[in-house]
Design a protein around this motif. Structure first.
Motif, PDB file in Angstrom:
ATOM      1  N   GLY A   4       0.250  -1.138  -0.048  1.00 28.25           N
ATOM      2  CA  GLY A   4       0.189  -0.107  -0.299  1.00 28.25           C
ATOM      3  C   GLY A   4       1.026   1.771  -0.305  1.00 28.25           C
ATOM      4  N   ILE A   5       1.904   1.441  -0.144  1.00 25.15           N
ATOM      5  CA  ILE A   5       3.264   2.334  -0.164  1.00 25.15           C
ATOM      6  C   ILE A   5       2.975   3.077  -0.860  1.00 25.15           C
ATOM      7  CG2 ILE A   5       4.504   1.288  -1.394  1.00 25.15           C
ATOM      8  CD1 ILE A   5       5.617   3.378   1.769  1.00 25.15           C
ATOM      9  N   PHE A   6       2.168   2.821  -2.488  1.00 23.65           N
ATOM     10  CA  PHE A   6       1.600   3.808  -4.081  1.00 23.65           C
ATOM     11  C   PHE A   6       0.438   5.018  -3.134  1.00 23.65           C
ATOM     12  CE2 PHE A   6       3.573   0.747  -7.487  1.00 23.65           C
ATOM     13  CZ  PHE A   6       4.425   1.652  -7.186  1.00 23.65           C
ATOM     14  N   THR A   7       0.159   4.435  -2.217  1.00 23.38           N
ATOM     15  CA  THR A   7      -1.108   5.380  -2.163  1.00 23.38           C
ATOM     16  C   THR A   7      -0.399   5.918  -0.852  1.00 23.38           C
ATOM     17  OG1 THR A   7      -3.129   3.393  -2.805  1.00 23.38           O
ATOM     18  CG2 THR A   7      -3.732   5.461  -0.760  1.00 23.38           C
ATOM     19  N   PRO A  65      -3.938   0.646  -6.733  1.00 24.53           N
ATOM     20  CA  PRO A  65      -3.882   1.716  -6.051  1.00 24.53           C
ATOM     21  C   PRO A  65      -4.949   2.560  -5.869  1.00 24.53           C
ATOM     22  CG  PRO A  65      -1.958   2.057  -7.424  1.00 24.53           C
ATOM     23  CD  PRO A  65      -2.609   0.473  -8.211  1.00 24.53           C
ATOM     24  N   PRO A  66      -5.638   2.614  -5.209  1.00 24.60           N
ATOM     25  CA  PRO A  66      -6.803   3.575  -5.287  1.00 24.60           C
ATOM     26  C   PRO A  66      -6.699   5.437  -5.702  1.00 24.60           C
ATOM     27  CG  PRO A  66      -6.690   3.103  -2.699  1.00 24.60           C
ATOM     28  CD  PRO A  66      -5.553   2.249  -3.458  1.00 24.60           C
ATOM     29  N   ARG A  67      -5.311   5.395  -6.136  1.00 27.17           N
ATOM     30  CA  ARG A  67      -5.562   7.100  -5.993  1.00 27.17           C
ATOM     31  C   ARG A  67      -3.566   7.305  -6.226  1.00 27.17           C
ATOM     32  NH1 ARG A  67      -6.030  10.639  -1.526  1.00 27.17           N
ATOM     33  NH2 ARG A  67      -8.456  10.919  -1.708  1.00 27.17           N
ATOM     34  N   ALA A  68      -4.015   7.534  -7.866  1.00 23.91           N
ATOM     35  CA  ALA A  68      -2.306   7.085  -8.708  1.00 23.91           C
ATOM     36  C   ALA A  68      -2.197   7.839  -9.765  1.00 23.91           C
ATOM     37  CB  ALA A  68      -1.618   5.426  -8.023  1.00 23.91           C
ATOM     38  N   HIS A  69      -0.831   7.870 -10.141  1.00 21.94           N
ATOM     39  CA  HIS A  69      -1.058   8.237 -11.618  1.00 21.94           C
ATOM     40  C   HIS A  69      -1.838   6.810 -12.547  1.00 21.94           C
ATOM     41  CE1 HIS A  69       0.763   8.961 -15.389  1.00 21.94           C
ATOM     42  NE2 HIS A  69       1.421  10.884 -15.516  1.00 21.94           N
ATOM     43  N   CYS A  70      -1.792   7.022 -14.110  1.00 26.08           N
ATOM     44  CA  CYS A  70      -2.281   5.826 -14.683  1.00 26.08           C
ATOM     45  C   CYS A  70      -1.146   5.095 -15.227  1.00 26.08           C
ATOM     46  CB  CYS A  70      -3.234   6.701 -16.108  1.00 26.08           C
ATOM     47  SG  CYS A  70      -2.043   7.443 -17.360  1.00 26.08           S
ATOM     48  N   LEU A  71      -0.177   5.841 -15.256  1.00 26.02           N
ATOM     49  CA  LEU A  71       1.197   4.314 -15.735  1.00 26.02           C
ATOM     50  C   LEU A  71       1.552   3.305 -14.185  1.00 26.02           C
ATOM     51  CD1 LEU A  71       3.490   7.145 -17.646  1.00 26.02           C
ATOM     52  CD2 LEU A  71       1.579   5.136 -18.460  1.00 26.02           C
ATOM     53  N   TYR A  75       1.151   0.030 -14.533  1.00 26.47           N
ATOM     54  CA  TYR A  75       3.397  -0.519 -14.858  1.00 26.47           C
ATOM     55  C   TYR A  75       2.946  -0.976 -13.427  1.00 26.47           C
ATOM     56  CZ  TYR A  75       2.411   0.488 -19.658  1.00 26.47           C
ATOM     57  OH  TYR A  75       2.152   0.562 -21.313  1.00 26.47           O
ATOM     58  N   GLY A  76       3.006  -0.425 -12.298  1.00 23.88           N
ATOM     59  CA  GLY A  76       3.395  -0.749 -11.063  1.00 23.88           C
ATOM     60  C   GLY A  76       5.159  -0.083 -10.596  1.00 23.88           C
ATOM     61  N   LEU A  77       5.010   1.155 -11.286  1.00 24.21           N
ATOM     62  CA  LEU A  77       6.187   1.951 -11.535  1.00 24.21           C
ATOM     63  C   LEU A  77       6.020   2.969 -10.338  1.00 24.21           C
ATOM     64  CD1 LEU A  77       6.839   2.532 -14.653  1.00 24.21           C
ATOM     65  CD2 LEU A  77       8.017   0.868 -13.614  1.00 24.21           C
ATOM     66  N   ARG A  78       7.824   2.490  -9.439  1.00 26.25           N
ATOM     67  CA  ARG A  78       7.805   3.714  -8.230  1.00 26.25           C
ATOM     68  C   ARG A  78       8.484   5.081  -8.899  1.00 26.25           C
ATOM     69  NH1 ARG A  78      11.431   0.542  -3.797  1.00 26.25           N
ATOM     70  NH2 ARG A  78      10.532  -0.674  -5.016  1.00 26.25           N
ATOM     71  N   GLU A  79       8.684   5.552  -9.864  1.00 25.93           N
ATOM     72  CA  GLU A  79       9.900   5.877 -10.908  1.00 25.93           C
ATOM     73  C   GLU A  79       9.527   6.304 -11.733  1.00 25.93           C
ATOM     74  OE1 GLU A  79      13.872   8.330  -9.964  1.00 25.93           O
ATOM     75  OE2 GLU A  79      13.663   6.143  -9.721  1.00 25.93           O
ATOM     76  N   LYS A 125      -4.626  14.042 -25.517  1.00 28.17           N
ATOM     77  CA  LYS A 125      -4.076  13.544 -24.462  1.00 28.17           C
ATOM     78  C   LYS A 125      -4.943  12.906 -23.775  1.00 28.17           C
ATOM     79  CE  LYS A 125      -0.716  16.999 -23.346  1.00 28.17           C
ATOM     80  NZ  LYS A 125      -0.334  17.862 -23.136  1.00 28.17           N
ATOM     81  N   TRP A 126      -6.820  12.971 -24.455  1.00 31.95           N
ATOM     82  CA  TRP A 126      -7.772  12.919 -23.913  1.00 31.95           C
ATOM     83  C   TRP A 126      -7.507  10.931 -23.149  1.00 31.95           C
ATOM     84  CZ3 TRP A 126     -10.780   8.742 -26.764  1.00 31.95           C
ATOM     85  CH2 TRP A 126     -10.305   9.347 -27.964  1.00 31.95           C
ATOM     86  N   ARG A 127      -6.633  10.639 -24.552  1.00 30.77           N
ATOM     87  CA  ARG A 127      -6.139   9.397 -24.789  1.00 30.77           C
ATOM     88  C   ARG A 127      -5.948   7.953 -24.048  1.00 30.77           C
ATOM     89  NH1 ARG A 127      -6.112   7.273 -31.042  1.00 30.77           N
ATOM     90  NH2 ARG A 127      -6.744   4.987 -29.438  1.00 30.77           N
ATOM     91  N   ARG A 128      -5.182   9.532 -23.452  1.00 33.40           N
ATOM     92  CA  ARG A 128      -3.663   8.459 -22.337  1.00 33.40           C
ATOM     93  C   ARG A 128      -2.089   7.862 -23.141  1.00 33.40           C
ATOM     94  NH1 ARG A 128      -6.087   8.031 -16.722  1.00 33.40           N
ATOM     95  NH2 ARG A 128      -7.550   7.026 -17.652  1.00 33.40           N
ATOM     96  N   MET A 129      -2.213   8.156 -23.805  1.00 36.79           N
ATOM     97  CA  MET A 129      -1.294   7.164 -24.869  1.00 36.79           C
ATOM     98  C   MET A 129      -0.251   7.377 -24.626  1.00 36.79           C
ATOM     99  SD  MET A 129      -3.649   4.287 -26.516  1.00 36.79           S
ATOM    100  CE  MET A 129      -2.318   4.551 -27.914  1.00 36.79           C
ATOM    101  N   TYR A 130       1.253   6.355 -23.676  1.00 37.88           N
ATOM    102  CA  TYR A 130       2.033   6.217 -23.820  1.00 37.88           C
ATOM    103  C   TYR A 130       2.784   5.123 -24.356  1.00 37.88           C
ATOM    104  CZ  TYR A 130       0.142   9.856 -20.281  1.00 37.88           C
ATOM    105  OH  TYR A 130      -0.388  10.166 -19.351  1.00 37.88           O
ATOM    106  N   VAL A 131       3.969   5.944 -25.226  1.00 39.33           N
ATOM    107  CA  VAL A 131       4.198   4.729 -24.863  1.00 39.33           C
ATOM    108  C   VAL A 131       6.237   4.833 -24.612  1.00 39.33           C
ATOM    109  CG1 VAL A 131       3.619   3.070 -27.330  1.00 39.33           C
ATOM    110  CG2 VAL A 131       4.997   5.464 -26.853  1.00 39.33           C
ATOM    111  N   GLY A 132       7.076   3.443 -24.155  1.00 35.01           N
ATOM    112  CA  GLY A 132       7.954   3.701 -23.734  1.00 35.01           C
ATOM    113  C   GLY A 132       9.047   2.931 -23.678  1.00 35.01           C
ATOM    114  N   GLU A 133      10.199   2.951 -22.898  1.00 30.67           N
ATOM    115  CA  GLU A 133      11.222   1.972 -22.944  1.00 30.67           C
ATOM    116  C   GLU A 133      12.404   2.543 -21.004  1.00 30.67           C
ATOM    117  OE1 GLU A 133      15.322   1.755 -25.308  1.00 30.67           O
ATOM    118  OE2 GLU A 133      13.694   2.115 -26.542  1.00 30.67           O
ATOM    119  N   CYS A 134      12.422   1.318 -21.102  1.00 28.25           N
ATOM    120  CA  CYS A 134      13.371   1.172 -19.749  1.00 28.25           C
ATOM    121  C   CYS A 134      14.855   0.062 -20.113  1.00 28.25           C
ATOM    122  CB  CYS A 134      12.978   0.765 -18.528  1.00 28.25           C
ATOM    123  SG  CYS A 134      14.396   0.634 -17.315  1.00 28.25           S
TER     124      CYS A 134
END
Length: 935
Positions: A4-7, A65-71, A75-79, A125-134
């Motif tokens: 629950g640390i994300f919340t 998580p009940p309240r968090a950024h969509c990403l 994806y369960g990311l912390r950063e 913007k309203w579609r909240r579409m992201y592509v990314g890489e790590c």
């Protein structure tokens, strides 16, 4: 990573703007602030350690998580870092631009060795579409996304999603490692109709007349007019499932919400529900912005009617000043005002009058309870029990808010105006009541009736100016009443019924003691007032008195010292001062009857200080200032001289300012120790104020001095001030009292519910209001903030009540269950999502289940046409009619596994896919890792 640390943790973000290919982007770094629990060993990065974000893909502690950024949710990311078009309307739409951005990102990550995932926002913007890489040492994760409006049929269940996941991974191993699954279904309850909203709107008719009578006028309404909670969302979660344990396909599903191991609930609050108290105060605040005067609102025609009576009003002053045979008392100002009052009523007509008579009379009786009996009582405190006791912290809020005590007339007037503005005629009603109030004040001044509901004594500068003005008027009425009673008693008593000129003759029959006694009986206020006049210009020289008393006249007093003064007859003694005697003749020193200093309201004090400041620092200015400030001193000196014939300045100082008379022990010629006294250094300064005042002071008792406080003039000033107040000025004066009342109301309602978070907010409101209201003319914006805060608290309390009613906390028989439910309800108010203990089998769970069952039954009673449309085939309809829950409004799946990609000998890396299905939205968010060293 903690559960629950994300919340519960703190998220922070840093932003910057960059230009790339002539296009402006904003770059935002989102990260969870973490306490550093890193061990020293972690400092040397091991070669084969995969980046933190890849490890997070497999972490199950923070799913959904009940309240968090969509990403974070997907994806369960912390950063992570997001690059998005800076302007809201801009979007990266073409595929080539997307590819250009992505390849640039990829090169940047490779060059910098950065291991934080980097996302690019594409499409609208309203579609909240992201592509990314790590990127990490020899590893890479690609973040991809699919967003569709319509859900393809084969992906509405788990087996279809598993197929996509497996084909996407394309794992070369034949028995695939098992896929770990987390599932959450969300059910929405919208139909609360059978649990009615408990707020009853106030009964407007009961506010006037009837059994309730005027009682309701002292109370503010409270509560929301609509249900402040619109929906209940139940999330049923299966956190750790393995592929093969569960079946969920297009024919059959094992996922029964009742069996789900985890239940959590959130409530959706109605957007700005209409709240009665908030509306009341807001509407009252709106008056502050109106510009019209009372006359403009009520129409001037009230006074413009030809007729004999009106002529009386227009020529009132000339009639009063012309010599006439008419007995003058019939033409007093008050009579004329009353004639005007009758005319207004007659002319306006009952139906035109903003307030009907019942309402008006009810309010006037509430404001002036003493008007019921024939003889108004001198009521100073209210007998009503609704107010907090005067010692309590709540009662003393008026000090902080600069309002008025909650049992005072000013406070009641504020509540009445508030109610009239809301229910009975708005601004016109406010103007009408104010006009009646001012007429009542005039009537009380004319007829010596004290105003009820005001503390006695001088104006309390801790209260609002209007309250001070009313207290000032009361002071004037008190003085006038005492003076008039003095006149009456002197008329009945032959001894004192004489003109000032004959005082000496009457005095011959009275011993000094008799005089002293009569003065003492009348106290400080009721000194024989017969010779005091209403006109400020008229005051008495003492010449005639002293001449007739002893025949040696005023001059002898001036020429001779105290010796001749001592021949005067003492007057205006209050009582003997302990053991003090006069220095020159050894007579006992008497304390004189003195005039009380004039009471002042804060605006008068300000005026006076301005005048004094303007006199400047010149010698003349300083002298004038001293003269103005020493009016009271001179009056006291004259009274002292009259009471103590033969006294000196030293005697006066010993009584009036003992510190200015310095005594020390000295040894006289005979060698005895004696006390020798003298005036202090400041009193010996040549031509200082005290010496000057003493020389000009004549022995005149207080009752024959010019009045320090001209009550007639001050009362007329107050009445004029009240008459010229526009409704907007009035609302500004009374707003602190209305806010004070609203805060008390909120506190009272909160104490019934006992919500700790609300207690905190109320404390904040009080400290905020104290700062804002203490200054004259607070800014509108700040006042609006306070009102908004009060409305928010009201909505919070209404929500608590709504939930308590729906969960039936009052109906619980077992104390333990009741406490659990109450705790659950208070958590629902304060937390974004609350875990239901015992899931569907716990006490709260059973209630929630029942709520859904009842809503389903209510829905099943809809007309058959609609039902068939909604349900589809008869087969489905039969199945669903039994169901306790509606179809889930949202389904979320998280699939995870660790496999080697792209080759069987590559490193085994985390793979994750999140999918969400709602009625009109389908999204897949996948994070697929591959080995870049061995492929």
């Amino acid at each position: 990573m903690g559960k629950g640390i994300f919340t519960s943790g703190t998220w922070e973000e840093k932003s910057d703007e960059i230009f790339f290919a002539d296009f402006k982007f904003s770059v935002t770094h989102h990260y969870l602030v973490q306490e550093s629990t890193d061990k020293e060993g972690k400092d040397e990065l091991l070669e084969d350690v995969i980046p933190q974000s890849m490890q997070d893909l497999l972490c199950m502690n923070n799913d959904f998580p009940p309240r968090a950024h969509c990403l974070v949710r997907w994806y369960g990311l912390r950063e992570f870092v997001v690059i998005a078009p800076a302007a809201h309307s801009d979007a990266v739409l073409s595929e080539s631009k997307c590819n250009l951005l992505l390849s640039s990102v990829s090169i940047a990550l490779g060059n910098t060795g950065c291991q934080v995932p980097l996302f690019v926002q594409i499409h609208h913007k309203w579609r909240r579409m992201y592509v990314g890489e790590c990127q990490g040492p020899g590893v890479r994760t690609d973040f991809e996304m699919v967003h569709l409006r319509k859900v393809p049929n084969q992906y509405t269940h788990l087996s279809g999603l598993l197929d996509i996941f497996k084909s996407k991974i394309g794992c070369p191993l034949t028995p695939l490692p098992p896929v770990s699954i987390a599932i959450r279904f969300t059910y929405v309850l919208q139909d609360w109709q059978q649990y009615f909203w408990p707020q009853q709107p106030p009964d407007i008719d009961a506010l006037v007349g009837g059994e309730v009578g005027g009682l309701e006028f002292g109370k503010l309404p409270f509560g929301a007019c609509e249900d402040p909670i619109s929906e209940l969302h139940l999330a049923t979660t299966w956190p750790h499932l393995t592929e093969g344990i569960i079946v969920d396909n297009d024919v059959y599903s094992d996922l029964d919400p009742i069996q789900a191991p985890h239940w959590s609930v959130r409530v959706r609050k109605a957007e700005n529900p209409q709240c009665l108290l908030g509306d009341f105060v807001t509407e009252f605040f709106k008056i502050c912005r109106r510009k019209e005067s009372t006359d403009e609102i009520l129409g001037r025609s009230a006074f413009e009617e030809e007729g004999k009576e009106t002529a009386d009003i227009t020529h009132a002053l000339s009639k009063l000043t012309e010599p006439a045979s008419v007995p003058i008392h019939k033409l007093s100002v008050s009579n004329m005002v009353h004639t005007a009052k009758k005319k207004i009523r007659k002319h306006r007509g009952v139906e035109e009058s903003p307030l009907n008579n019942d309402v008006l009379n009810t309010i006037l009786l509430f404001l002036f309870p003493d008007a019921v009996s024939e003889k108004p009582l001198d009521v100073t405190t209210s007998t009503d029990n609704n107010y907090p006791p005067s010692e309590s912290e709540d009662y003393n809020l008026y000090n902080q808010f600069k309002s008025a005590p909650s049992d005072s007339l000013t406070y009641k007037l504020a509540l009445c105006l508030c109610m009239i503005n809301f229910y009975h005629g708005g601004l016109k009603g406010v103007a009408h009541l104010w006009q009646e109030f001012v007429l009542e004040m005039r009537f009380r001044w004319e007829n010596n009736f004290l105003i009820p509901g005001l503390a006695s004594g001088p104006p309390d500068l801790r209260c609002c100016l209007l309250h001070q003005k009313l207290q000032m008027l009361n002071c004037c009425i008190e003085r006038k009443k005492a003076r008039d009673e003095g006149k009456k008693s002197s008329a009945s008593d032959n001894v004192t019924n004489i003109y000032p000129g004959d005082a000496g003759k009457a005095g011959d029959h009275l011993g000094p003691d008799d005089l002293k006694e009569t003065d003492k009986d009348k106290g400080e206020v009721g000194k024989s007032w017969d010779s005091w006049s209403d006109s400020e210009e008229e005051f008495f020289e003492c010449l005639s008195d002293t001449e007739e008393l002893k025949g040696n006249g005023q001059e002898s007093g001036k020429k001779g010292g105290p010796k001749e003064m001592a021949n005067l007859r003492p007057e205006g003694r209050l009582y003997q001062h302990g053991k003090l005697t006069l220095l020159h003749n050894g007579e006992p020193l008497y304390i004189p009857v003195t005039q009380e200093p004039a009471p002042m309201t804060e605006d008068l004090l300000e005026e006076q200080s301005e005048v004094l400041a303007k006199l400047g620092t010149s010698a003349e200015g300083a002298h004038l200032r001293a003269r103005m400030q020493s009016a009271c001193l001179l009056s006291d000196m004259e009274s002292f001289k009259a009471a103590n014939p033969g006294c000196s300045l030293e005697d006066f100082v010993r009584w009036y300012s003992p510190r200015d008379y310095v005594e020390e022990e000295v040894i006289d010629e005979k060698g005895n120790v004696v006390l020798k006294g003298e005036l202090s250094a400041r009193m010996k300064i040549p031509s200082n104020m005290w010496v000057e005042a003493w020389e000009t002071a004549k022995p005149v008792p207080a009752r024959r001095q010019r009045r320090l406080f001209d009550d007639t003039r001050e009362a007329e000033k107050v009445l004029h001030y009240l008459a010229i107040q526009k409704p907007a000025d009035l609302a500004r004066h009374l707003l602190p009292s209305v806010i004070h009342a609203a805060v008390l109301k909120v506190k009272e309602e909160e104490s019934l519910e006992n919500i700790s978070s609300v207690k905190k907010i109320i404390k904040q409101i009080i400290s905020h209001s104290s700062k804002v209201l203490h200054f004259p003319n607070p800014e509108d914006k700040k006042l609006e903030e306070i009102i908004h805060q009060i409305t928010n608290v009201e909505a919070l309390i209404a929500r608590a009540r709504s939930l308590k009613a729906k969960f039936g906390t009052e109906k619980c028989e077992q104390e333990e269950e009741k406490e659990d439910l109450e705790r659950f309800v208070s958590c629902l108010l304060e937390q974004p999502e609350v875990l239901v203990t015992g899931a569907g089998r716990g006490h709260a769970g059973r209630i929630i289940h029942k709520l859904f069952v009842n809503a389903q039954r209510a829905a099943a009673m809809t007309p058959p046409e609609e039902e068939s449309k909604r349900m589809g085939s008869p087969e489905e309809r039969r199945q669903n009619s039994v169901s306790d829950f509606p179809p889930p409004a949202g389904r979320e799946f998280i699939l995870r596994t660790t496999v080697p990609r792209p080759a069987p000998y590559s490193k085994a890396l985390p793979q994750r896919m999140y999918s969400v299905l709602t009625k009109e939205d389908f999204r897949l968010a996948g994070a697929f890792s591959s080995d870049t060293s061995f492929f």
